[in-house]
Design a protein around this motif. Sequence first.
Motif, PDB file in Angstrom:
ATOM      1  N   GLY A  40      -1.662  -0.427   6.809  1.00  0.00           N
ATOM      2  CA  GLY A  40      -2.905  -0.612   6.072  1.00  0.00           C
ATOM      3  C   GLY A  40      -3.333  -2.055   6.179  1.00  0.00           C
ATOM      4  N   THR A  59       1.662  -4.277   5.174  1.00  0.00           N
ATOM      5  CA  THR A  59       0.261  -4.488   4.830  1.00  0.00           C
ATOM      6  C   THR A  59      -0.252  -5.749   5.515  1.00  0.00           C
ATOM      7  N   ILE A 104       0.849  -1.195   0.000  1.00  0.00           N
ATOM      8  CA  ILE A 104       0.000   0.000   0.000  1.00  0.00           C
ATOM      9  C   ILE A 104       0.879   1.237   0.000  1.00  0.00           C
ATOM     10  N   ARG A 105       0.695   2.078  -0.993  1.00  0.00           N
ATOM     11  CA  ARG A 105       1.388   3.356  -1.089  1.00  0.00           C
ATOM     12  C   ARG A 105       2.900   3.211  -0.926  1.00  0.00           C
ATOM     13  N   ASN A 151      -6.397   2.340   4.311  1.00  0.00           N
ATOM     14  CA  ASN A 151      -5.122   2.988   4.567  1.00  0.00           C
ATOM     15  C   ASN A 151      -5.141   3.515   5.996  1.00  0.00           C
TER      16      ASN A 151
END
Length: 680
Positions: free
Chosen positions: A159, A108, A100-101, A142
Amino acid sequence: MKKRTFNKVIFAAFGCQLLSVPLFAQQQKVDTAHTYSIPEITVSDIYQTRETRSTAPLQTFSREALKNLHALQVSDAVKHFAGVTVKDYGGIGGLKTVSIRSLGAQHTAVGYDGITVTDCQTGQIDIGRFSLDNVDRLSLNNGQSDNIFQPARFFASAGILNIQTLTPRFTKGEKTHISGAFKSGSWGLINPSVLLEQQFNKRWSMSANGEWMSSDGQYPYTLHYGNREGDLTSREKRKNTDVQTLRAEAGLYGNFSDKEQWRLKAYYFQSSRGLPKATTFYNDHSTQHLWDKNAFVQSQYKKEFSRQWVFQTSAKWNWSYQRYLDPDTQNSLGKTENSYYQQEYYLSASVLYRLLNNLSFSLSTDGSINTMDTNLTHFAQPTRYSWLTALAGKYVNDWLTISASALATVINEDVKEGGSAGSHRKLTPYVSATFKLFRNEEFRIRIFYKDIFRLPSFNDLYYQEVGNTKLKPENAKQYNIGLTYSKNVCTFIPYLSATVDAYYNKVTDKIIAYPTKNLAIWSMRNLGSVDIKGIDVTGNLSLQPWEKIRINLSGNYTYQRALDVTSPDLSQDKSTYKHQIAYTPRVSASGQAGIETPWFNLSYSFLFSGKRYALGQNIAENRLDSYSDHSISASRDFQIKRVTTSFSVEVLNLMDKNYEIVKYFPMPGRSVRATLKIRY
């Protein structure tokens, strides 16, 4: 228009009154002081606004939406979330992890029916092993969820990907549901599955679900003999790509009242898959093989003692086994054969207290014991003792939602051989808020901040010469500010929504492999730093030009700069300073379109990823080209008395492109898949 029934205990799970579930507020105006005795409410609105009301970015796919994504596994669907990078080694059996990002797969968490899935060996979960056959809802948070009444582990990651499986639902007069499905397609795909749901009485019901999947995976691809224009190419087939998987699940559900529920689930999964080599020149022969087995039993109990007090507890036992074989290793044994075993014992308890109608607090504590063993000589055989405690609070009214939490983590490790990683103690905060800017418009601004970390995996700490027991946790700070909007416009446009989020993530003490005495001997070190800045945009639009025809459109766009800012004085490779980190595109997007009619349904989906680099040095030799993937499908339902038959045909990767997500591991080209499903 499908109806959804929400049991009252679901309200409690969100830690506040009905305002926590926006649909109820939209359906009817009620005085919350007089709603406590209502056992359940049936909502007929098909739209949900949790995504636009949440204080931190939330993306969801319902079961109906998942059907339009042309996805076979959870990993296929996750690619359609904004801000997500799925590292995919190609084919059905390839390893698939989610980041995530750009924070990394180890940051994650993956939740399965309300309890996290763990792998202390690698710190990351292969989401390719989760089928969509029995998934009811898929969601991605998130930061963390607005739900403060959850196990402490759900507070302990940057997240979380939540997988919610089907729960038996029966209407009056129904006792048994049976459904079977058969999928078949290109490259020898065979995938039968069966589901049985049985209601014993008003309190007790059960479900059993199983599926088997097999594929030879020998799809064609183009092998390039050089990177220059005019260099030779040849058409080849992937080798050693066969995969067979078996999954079986059983659940027992006790609904003792609208205030007390219990759930027990048993799960078993096994797979056997070949491991294809990278597609380099004249060297695609591979006989490596991997076998996986995983079993767990988990239980959840929830009790609402009064309007003020709610209690829930969870327990889980998890066992996993992995065997790796390379019969062509040039050593004295003539092969490499390693086996790994993991076990986990987990217990969680949470209590929710509603101080006021709009204000609630929760306290959650989790304890777990994780062990690992292997057939490697002189292995440390580590045991990790974890204790997590989260204190959270939440305030909600018509125009404001504020949530905050503090997570205390205590880790102790022990080994049977060699040195251990010792203990870690850390306190990490989180705060988020959303504000409604206009009285009559669902237009909101949201912000969140989270300070979190991830522990080194057992491989990072103890794997032969590579492991380093002196490693510190890898830290991540997350900042997010966004705008959300949703509206029921008119009969022709019954619903639209949009979200825009800008974010900044800072990773320090990043765990990376680093050469020690020479380039042949590497070890794990806390040396890396990464700056991540980005924007996520999502949109949904529903059109209803005629009464029985609906058009659903959705899409997302992500722009991110994830730069390696490790000090050149510390980095072994100074040429990567302020370069985009590996396998992270600057630009990515996805979209879906679906048409629902009384006669048939049509859907279209696409994925796009900009150029990426296979290594941290952003030079032409490391560059992976951008790609797009387009898929279409058509489906039809037939109803004969109480039996519903569904048939669908999908064409995947319509443009027949062998793009690469991981360098030298080409993805399949155009393929066809057909599904027949019968429900009773």
